[in-house]
Design an enzyme around this catalytic site. Structure first.
Site, PDB file in Angstrom:
ATOM      1  N   CYS A 293      12.011 106.775  47.424  1.00 28.91           N
ATOM      2  CA  CYS A 293      11.818 105.792  46.364  1.00 28.91           C
ATOM      3  C   CYS A 293      10.800 104.741  46.789  1.00 28.91           C
ATOM      4  CB  CYS A 293      13.145 105.129  46.006  1.00 28.91           C
ATOM      5  SG  CYS A 293      13.009 103.788  44.793  1.00 28.91           S
TER       6      CYS A 293
ATOM      7  N   CYS B 191      11.692 101.106  45.830  1.00 28.92           N
ATOM      8  CA  CYS B 191      12.739 100.537  46.676  1.00 28.92           C
ATOM      9  C   CYS B 191      12.206 100.106  48.034  1.00 28.92           C
ATOM     10  CB  CYS B 191      13.860 101.554  46.887  1.00 28.92           C
ATOM     11  SG  CYS B 191      14.485 102.337  45.398  1.00 28.92           S
ATOM     12  N   ASP B 192      11.321 100.912  48.630  1.00 29.49           N
ATOM     13  CA  ASP B 192      11.026 100.748  50.050  1.00 29.49           C
ATOM     14  C   ASP B 192       9.573 100.450  50.401  1.00 29.49           C
ATOM     15  OD1 ASP B 192      13.687 101.240  50.635  1.00 29.49           O
ATOM     16  OD2 ASP B 192      13.394 103.397  50.759  1.00 29.49           O
TER      17      ASP B 192
END
Length: 324
Positions: A147, A150-151
């Site tokens: 993701c 997300c990261d």
């Protein structure tokens, strides 16, 4: 990123029985809820995480009709959720522990509650496919991610690897390039499989490199984080190893249908067997969105499924009641 996609806890005591229960709160499920409530069906959406599905963790959606400049996935998810709430959709944010889809009354156990419904819409979507090679489990979350939204900030000014070159891979990589120093792509096929507009955009970048026709064989690390990726040329068998600060994997999706195995017919890949009418092999059970067999898995096709599934569910429930 701060997600605020509607209530994370029920604002009131939920009923025990509904006309319709929708399993999954992504675009298909939320659209089904909107249409179901507008047709007068009492409706519960059961979603264990946050509403919005995979789009909630997508940086930018550039092909949603009407948003000419694009829209963040989070923003679109919020809008879907609020729309469903406005018509009186109820939500249960719990994991389903038991389900029985046989008979005229379907039974679902979620959290400490048991819910019953005349009809069910399966809209559970998919999750990222893993490569299943040595080192993946050890370094998942420690250099390996699925993701970008997300990261990506964790890899600012780093050299990373992206596995795969389909739509999701390239879309997420365009976002990643706003953070990282460079991207090396490893693709098992001899070409980019993403849409041409995405392929053209990524190929213009001067800090990307492609290894086509290569397979990842192993992830290596120092015991605490990922340090390199080993991959093999499919033609020559030559093995290469590249040092990296991180790796993002985009090699496909797996349908979230484990819960329904043996209760509805699934294809060999685990997708629910349901055609354009969304009707499944189980009476009173419908499937909408990415979870069903279909040619194209996009937000627009998911919302279309949701509307059709709600229509079919309403028709089925009316027949049960002996109405029109």
């Amino acid at each position: 990123m701060d997600f605020s996609l509607g209530p994370m806890q029920e604002s009131k005591e939920l009923e025990d029985t509904y006309d319709l229960i929708i399993i999954g709160g992504g675009p298909a499920g939320l659209t089904a809820a909107i249409y179901a409530r507008r047709s007068g069906l009492s409706t519960l959406v059961v979603e264990p995480l946050i509403t919005g599905g995979n789009i909630a963790s997508t940086e930018k959606v550039d092909n949603w009709p009407g948003d000419a400049d694009g829209v963040s996935g989070e923003n679109l998810a919020v809008r879907f959720t609020k729309h469903a709430e406005r018509f009186g959709t109820e939500f249960s944010y719990d994991d389903i522990t038991e389900i029985n889809l046989s008979g005229n009354e379907k039974v679902i156990k979620a959290g400490n509650k048991t819910f019953k419904a005349k009809a069910i819409i399966i809209a559970t979507g998919t999750h990222p496919r893993e490569i299943n090679v040595p080192g993946e489990k050890e370094y998942k979350g420690h250099g390996i991610s699925y993701c970008a939204t997300c990261d990506a900030p964790f890899f600012k000014d780093k050299d990373i690897i992206v596995i795969g070159a389909g739509n999701s891979s390239i879309e997420e990589s365009i976002y990643l390039l706003t953070f990282v120093k460079s991207i090396t792509f490893i693709q098992d096929l001899p070409y980019i499989t993403a849409e041409k507009i995405l392929a053209d955009e990524i190929m213009k970048k001067d800090n990307v490199k492609f290894y086509f026709g290569h397979l990842v064989k192993e992830f290596k690390g120092d015991g605490s984080k990922l340090t390199s990726v080993v991959f093999e040329d499919r033609k020559t068998g030559e093995t290469k190893e590249i040092k990296t600060d991180g790796c993002f994997v985009y090699i496909g999706l797996i349908p979230n249908t484990k819960l329904f195995k043996g209760q509805v017919e699934l294809d060999k890949y685990g997708y629910v067997m349901a055609n354009e009418d969304t009707v499944t092999s189980a009476k009173g059970v419908f499937a909408a969105g990415d979870v069903r067999i279909k040619t194209l898995r996009q937000i627009v096709t998911a919302v279309s499924d949701g509307a059709i599934a709600a229509y079919e569910a309403k028709k089925y429930i009316d027949e049960l009641k002996g109405g029109n």
